[in-house]
Structure formats: structure tokens, C-alpha cells
Design a protein around this motif. Structure first.
Motif, PDB file in Angstrom:
ATOM      1  N   UNK A 155       0.850  -1.060   0.048  1.00 43.10           N
ATOM      2  CA  UNK A 155       0.025   0.222  -0.106  1.00 43.10           C
ATOM      3  C   UNK A 155       0.767   1.238  -0.097  1.00 43.10           C
ATOM      4  N   UNK A 156       1.837   1.029   0.704  1.00 43.51           N
ATOM      5  CA  UNK A 156       2.926   2.523   0.848  1.00 43.51           C
ATOM      6  C   UNK A 156       3.452   2.648  -0.643  1.00 43.51           C
ATOM      7  N   UNK A 157       4.104   1.522  -1.112  1.00 49.52           N
ATOM      8  CA  UNK A 157       4.487   1.798  -2.580  1.00 49.52           C
ATOM      9  C   UNK A 157       3.412   2.455  -3.595  1.00 49.52           C
ATOM     10  N   UNK A 158       2.265   1.890  -3.547  1.00 48.34           N
ATOM     11  CA  UNK A 158       1.106   2.277  -4.396  1.00 48.34           C
ATOM     12  C   UNK A 158       0.856   3.994  -4.300  1.00 48.34           C
ATOM     13  N   UNK A 159       0.749   4.092  -2.726  1.00 48.95           N
ATOM     14  CA  UNK A 159       0.456   5.424  -2.502  1.00 48.95           C
ATOM     15  C   UNK A 159       1.410   6.439  -2.886  1.00 48.95           C
ATOM     16  N   UNK A 160       2.856   6.197  -2.786  1.00 50.88           N
ATOM     17  CA  UNK A 160       3.805   7.027  -3.457  1.00 50.88           C
ATOM     18  C   UNK A 160       3.535   7.176  -4.908  1.00 50.88           C
ATOM     19  N   UNK A 161       3.191   6.174  -5.473  1.00 45.03           N
ATOM     20  CA  UNK A 161       3.124   6.327  -7.120  1.00 45.03           C
ATOM     21  C   UNK A 161       1.989   7.268  -7.199  1.00 45.03           C
ATOM     22  N   UNK A 162       0.724   6.981  -6.277  1.00 45.38           N
ATOM     23  CA  UNK A 162      -0.443   7.834  -6.748  1.00 45.38           C
ATOM     24  C   UNK A 162      -0.033   9.386  -6.564  1.00 45.38           C
ATOM     25  N   UNK A 163       0.623   9.413  -5.446  1.00 42.25           N
ATOM     26  CA  UNK A 163       0.954  10.926  -5.103  1.00 42.25           C
ATOM     27  C   UNK A 163       1.654  11.711  -5.937  1.00 42.25           C
ATOM     28  N   UNK A 164       2.491  10.884  -6.717  1.00 37.92           N
ATOM     29  CA  UNK A 164       3.291  11.357  -7.713  1.00 37.92           C
ATOM     30  C   UNK A 164       2.920  11.639  -9.021  1.00 37.92           C
ATOM     31  N   UNK A 165       1.861  10.905  -9.312  1.00 40.92           N
ATOM     32  CA  UNK A 165       1.149  10.847 -10.759  1.00 40.92           C
ATOM     33  C   UNK A 165       0.037  11.227 -10.853  1.00 40.92           C
ATOM     34  N   UNK A 166      -0.952  11.306  -9.756  1.00 41.25           N
ATOM     35  CA  UNK A 166      -2.336  11.696  -9.917  1.00 41.25           C
ATOM     36  C   UNK A 166      -2.432  12.997  -9.631  1.00 41.25           C
ATOM     37  N   UNK A 167      -3.027  13.871 -10.534  1.00 44.14           N
ATOM     38  CA  UNK A 167      -3.139  15.439 -10.088  1.00 44.14           C
ATOM     39  C   UNK A 167      -4.196  15.538  -9.397  1.00 44.14           C
ATOM     40  N   UNK A 168      -4.142  16.558  -8.189  1.00 45.17           N
ATOM     41  CA  UNK A 168      -5.226  16.668  -7.498  1.00 45.17           C
ATOM     42  C   UNK A 168      -6.068  17.966  -8.035  1.00 45.17           C
TER      43      UNK A 168
END
Length: 294
Positions: A155-168
Motif C-alpha cells: 500500500x505504501x508503494x502504491x501510495x507514493x506512485x499515486x501521489x506522484x502521478x495523480x493530479x489533485x
């Protein structure tokens, strides 16, 4: 009320939640419905007399079903084509449908779903179930065949990828409408400079046309390339209707009563940072766009 009717009533109380879990896991509305139906079939043939938390039990079942579906996609080499846009959830511009509101309760935009589709199946499961639905890692671990600590790392690895790639996206829907209105006006008027002014320097456009009958699927980056593509949208823009796409300002192009494209916009700090277009005729025909009638 007999036992089967009672069980069905209890299941229906959880259906919306289960569909929301499956949609985030799969990015497909039809597959989400299939996963929920499979959960019902498993419930119907299981003795749940000792199940204290039916909602939690069903969430775990749907998670396992979705994980199997994601792994099956990878095994068959189905996912994805060059460009894949997840199924959009479309509501009228005047307000989101109550059923859609429940489905999108965590502001699940198309941009986020695109990033989720880049995750490995086990990462996606751990992130969706824990971060979006607060399922403990102790319950996620056996689903992915890992220890709780390893599930936490997924989950932590996925969270980093989401935060880095999904614009807010901007939270102000009114501001989003202003930008989309301006985008439509510039497209209809063929105003390249006005379009460029609306776009973030790192803007991305994804167009998923499926088998390519509507032209090749493509991904474009940068204001000049995206603005040039928007000018090709000039004719279709004349038939565009404003709509909420996954809860954000968007557009549905309808020609001769048939939808030809759904455009989801991600707008941050007043600029368009992402445009996700579904123009696959087969998938468009499968969407419920009756909310746009009238």
C-alpha cells in the motif's frame, strides 16, 4: 420473509458500497457489476451464521474476486491497449446522481483511475482497500498471500506512485465550469492561443478509441499538441453538452442522438492538467447516459 429473502435484503444494503470497491479496483462499471454479482453467488452458497460483520466479509470477497479478475487480465495480455481510459461515471451538469454520488464518494476522478491501472494487482488491492475503505492490513494480507507488514509495504508503494502521478483537482466546481466553458468556446472558435492559455505546461491528453474506428488511440503531452488536437474537436464541440464526469466538470459530445465522446477534465490551479477522452463506440454504448436526456 424466508431466509433467502432475508439474506438478499442484507446483501442489498451493502451493494452500493461493494460496487464502489469494485469500480476502484477494476475501472470498469460492467466488470464491477460482475464482481458484485459473484459476491452474491458466493454469499448465497455460504453458511454465514458465524459471520459477525457481513459488510466486512463481503468487502473481502469482492476484493478477492477483483484481484483474480486483474490477474486474469494480465495473464491473457488484455490490459491495456496503447491508451486506455477507465469507464467514466456521467451525471447531468446540474448535479450528481445520488447513486453516482455514493459510487464516487472519495472523489475518484479519471486521472486517479488511470494511475491505479498502472499498479500491480496486489498493490492496487492493498491501496484501495486500506486507503479508501480502511480495511486493516491483517485482513488484506491473506488476500495477497503476504504478511501484514508486507501488505502495508504494498500500500505504501502504491501510495507514493499515486501521489506522484495523480493530479489533485480544484475543489471549486464553479471554477472548473469556467475553465471548461472557456475550453469549449476556444475549440468552437478555433482559437489556438486561447486554448494554450487554458492548459498547464505539463498537460496530458489521453484519447481511447478502442478498436480505432474513430481514429487511433493516442496520448499527447504539452500545450501545443493538446491545443492542436482540441482544434480537431471543433466540429464535435458544436454538439457538446456539459456534464459531470466522475464528479468533475466535463463534456459529452452527442451527434444525432448518439454519444461520440466523453471528456473528463482534471483542472488544478485554474489550468487543465489532464484530459481523458473515451471515444470507443462499443464502450460508449454500454454507458448509462440517460441522465443527459432533455
Amino acid at each position: 420473509m424466508n431466509d433467502e429473502e432475508f439474506l438478499a435484503e442484507r446483501f442489498e444494503a451493502h451493494r452500493t458500497h461493494l460496487r464502489a470497491v469494485a469500480y476502484r479496483m477494476l475501472g470498469s462499471l460492467s466488470e464491477a457489476d460482475d464482481a458484485v454479482q459473484e459476491a452474491w453467488l458466493r454469499l448465497a452458497r455460504t453458511d454465514t451464521g458465524d459471520v459477525a460483520n457481513l459488510g466486512g466479509w463481503l468487502t473481502t470477497v469482492v476484493g478477492r474476486v477483483c484481484l483474480d479478475m486483474l490477474r486474469s487480465r494480465n495473464t491473457r495480455g488484455e490490459q491495456p491497449l496503447d491508451v486506455h481510459v477507465p469507464d467514466p461515471v456521467v451525471s447531468g451538469a446540474d448535479g450528481i446522481d445520488p447513486e453516482h454520488e455514493a459510487l464516487l464518494s472519495d472523489s475518484v476522478g479519471l486521472a486517479l483511475l488511470v494511475v491505479l491501472e498502472s499498479l500491480a494487482p496486489a498493490e492496487r488491492l492493498a491501496f484501495v482497500l486500506h486507503d479508501m475503505f480502511a480495511v486493516p492490513f491483517d485482513e488484506i494480507a491473506p488476500m495477497v498471500g503476504r504478511t501484514p507488514a508486507a501488505a502495508r509495504q504494498l500500500a505504501s508503494r502504491a501510495r507514493r506512485r499515486v501521489r506522484g502521478a495523480a493530479p489533485v483537482p480544484d475543489a471549486d466546481l464553479g471554477r472548473q465550469w469556467e475553465v471548461v466553458d472557456a475550453f469549449l468556446a476556444a475549440s468552437r472558435g478555433g482559437d489556438f492561443d486561447a486554448l494554450v492559455a487554458l492548459l498547464d505546461p505539463e498537460v496530458v491528453l489521453r484519447a481511447d478509441t478502442g478498436a480505432g474506428l474513430a481514429g487511433p488511440s493516442r496520448e499527447l503531452r504539452g500545450p501545443a499538441a493538446v491545443a492542436g488536437q482540441a482544434l480537431l474537436f471543433q466540429r464535435a464541440a458544436a454538439f457538446a453538452r456539459l456534464a459531470l464526469v466522475n464528479g468533475a466538470a466535463g463534456i459529452v459530445s452527442v451527434i444525432d442522438g448518439r454519444p461520440t465522446a466523453v471528456l473528463g477534465f482534471t483542472i488544478t490551479d485554474g489550468k487543465v492538467v489532464e484530459i481523458d477522452i473515451l471515444a470507443d463506440p462499443e464502450r460508449l454504448n454500454g454507458l448509462d447516459l440517460t441522465v443527459l436526456d432533455g
